[in-house]
Design a protein around this motif. Structure first.
Motif, PDB file in Angstrom:
ATOM      1  N   UNK A 189      79.732   5.561 -14.653  1.00 27.01           N
ATOM      2  CA  UNK A 189      78.513   6.268 -15.054  1.00 27.01           C
ATOM      3  C   UNK A 189      77.350   5.765 -14.201  1.00 27.01           C
ATOM      4  N   UNK A 190      76.357   6.603 -14.057  1.00 37.62           N
ATOM      5  CA  UNK A 190      75.157   6.233 -13.305  1.00 37.62           C
ATOM      6  C   UNK A 190      74.071   5.895 -14.324  1.00 37.62           C
ATOM      7  N   UNK A 191      73.582   4.655 -14.281  1.00 36.48           N
ATOM      8  CA  UNK A 191      72.560   4.200 -15.230  1.00 36.48           C
ATOM      9  C   UNK A 191      71.231   4.085 -14.513  1.00 36.48           C
ATOM     10  N   UNK A 192      70.176   4.580 -15.166  1.00 37.62           N
ATOM     11  CA  UNK A 192      68.816   4.451 -14.648  1.00 37.62           C
ATOM     12  C   UNK A 192      67.979   3.795 -15.738  1.00 37.62           C
ATOM     13  N   UNK A 193      67.277   2.730 -15.383  1.00 37.77           N
ATOM     14  CA  UNK A 193      66.384   2.027 -16.307  1.00 37.77           C
ATOM     15  C   UNK A 193      65.003   2.038 -15.680  1.00 37.77           C
ATOM     16  N   UNK A 194      64.030   2.571 -16.431  1.00 34.72           N
ATOM     17  CA  UNK A 194      62.660   2.622 -15.929  1.00 34.72           C
ATOM     18  C   UNK A 194      61.752   1.814 -16.840  1.00 34.72           C
ATOM     19  N   UNK A 195      60.746   1.170 -16.237  1.00 39.83           N
ATOM     20  CA  UNK A 195      59.709   0.479 -16.999  1.00 39.83           C
ATOM     21  C   UNK A 195      58.375   1.099 -16.634  1.00 39.83           C
ATOM     22  N   UNK A 196      57.480   1.199 -17.644  1.00 41.57           N
ATOM     23  CA  UNK A 196      56.199   1.875 -17.463  1.00 41.57           C
ATOM     24  C   UNK A 196      55.052   0.938 -17.805  1.00 41.57           C
ATOM     25  N   UNK A 197      53.897   1.184 -17.188  1.00 43.80           N
ATOM     26  CA  UNK A 197      52.696   0.432 -17.562  1.00 43.80           C
ATOM     27  C   UNK A 197      52.002   1.137 -18.722  1.00 43.80           C
ATOM     28  N   UNK A 198      50.863   0.628 -19.146  1.00 42.75           N
ATOM     29  CA  UNK A 198      50.143   1.187 -20.305  1.00 42.75           C
ATOM     30  C   UNK A 198      49.671   2.622 -20.081  1.00 42.75           C
ATOM     31  N   UNK A 199      49.445   3.000 -18.828  1.00 41.04           N
ATOM     32  CA  UNK A 199      48.984   4.364 -18.544  1.00 41.04           C
ATOM     33  C   UNK A 199      50.142   5.349 -18.358  1.00 41.04           C
ATOM     34  N   UNK A 200      51.392   4.857 -18.471  1.00 40.69           N
ATOM     35  CA  UNK A 200      52.544   5.739 -18.366  1.00 40.69           C
ATOM     36  C   UNK A 200      53.113   5.875 -16.964  1.00 40.69           C
ATOM     37  N   UNK A 201      52.588   5.090 -16.016  1.00 36.15           N
ATOM     38  CA  UNK A 201      53.085   5.125 -14.641  1.00 36.15           C
ATOM     39  C   UNK A 201      54.340   4.252 -14.524  1.00 36.15           C
ATOM     40  N   UNK A 202      55.304   4.685 -13.732  1.00 36.11           N
ATOM     41  CA  UNK A 202      56.524   3.911 -13.506  1.00 36.11           C
ATOM     42  C   UNK A 202      56.177   2.678 -12.674  1.00 36.11           C
TER      43      UNK A 202
ATOM     44  N   UNK B  10      59.915  -0.456  -6.863  1.00 39.13           N
ATOM     45  CA  UNK B  10      58.622  -0.517  -7.540  1.00 39.13           C
ATOM     46  C   UNK B  10      58.080   0.902  -7.741  1.00 39.13           C
ATOM     47  N   UNK B  11      56.883   1.003  -8.297  1.00 39.41           N
ATOM     48  CA  UNK B  11      56.276   2.303  -8.583  1.00 39.41           C
ATOM     49  C   UNK B  11      56.024   3.158  -7.359  1.00 39.41           C
ATOM     50  N   UNK B  12      55.954   2.528  -6.179  1.00 41.40           N
ATOM     51  CA  UNK B  12      55.728   3.261  -4.932  1.00 41.40           C
ATOM     52  C   UNK B  12      57.025   3.624  -4.226  1.00 41.40           C
TER      53      UNK B  12
END
Length: 138
Positions: free
Chosen positions: A37-50, A105-107
């Motif tokens: 399976x392909x797993x993706x884990x994302x974390x966000x800041x307080x403004x909702x940006x990855x 990272x987010x960029x």
């Protein structure tokens, strides 16, 4: 009453033949198989940006196969048939920690070292077998 008895017996005999034929042709082949399976884990800041995006293809177990189900005439059920449905699923799940190593990272810049790794917890089948459909395995 003799009129109704023969057709019901004939239907029972026909359904029994079909069930036996299906069992011989398909059998019960519920098993634990390897899969990916392909797993993706994302974390966000307080403004909702990855802020972090990690992904990985992970080898896991899955339940797959066919279980023999039966249908037979019944005067005790509203539909006129008694159904015994069997489904292939896990006997229990095991918990496993896996490390995702493709992190960005987010960029969209690739991260290395400890910043480029994230632990996630998976639950996967440890063993599989046929169960009556709709019943809990636990």
């Amino acid at each position: 009453m003799g009129q109704w008895r023969w057709p019901v017996m004939a239907i029972c005999a026909m359904l029994s033949c079909v069930a036996v034929e299906a069992k011989n042709h398909y059998g019960t082949e519920c098993e634990t198989l390897p899969s990916t399976i392909h797993i993706v884990k994302e974390e966000f800041d307080d403004s909702g940006q990855v802020t972090l995006n990690c992904e990985e293809d992970i080898a896991v177990n899955k339940c797959e196969g066919a279980c023999v189900s039966k249908v037979q005439p019944s005067v005790n059920t509203p539909s006129g048939f008694l159904k015994d449905c069997r489904c292939c699923r896990e006997t229990h799940l095991r918990t496993r920690e896996v490390t995702l190593t493709h992190c960005y990272d987010g960029d969209g810049n690739r991260l290395g070292g400890d910043k480029g790794k994230v632990q996630v917890t998976l639950r996967e089948p440890a063993d599989c077998q046929c169960f009556k459909c709709g019943e809990s395995t636990r």
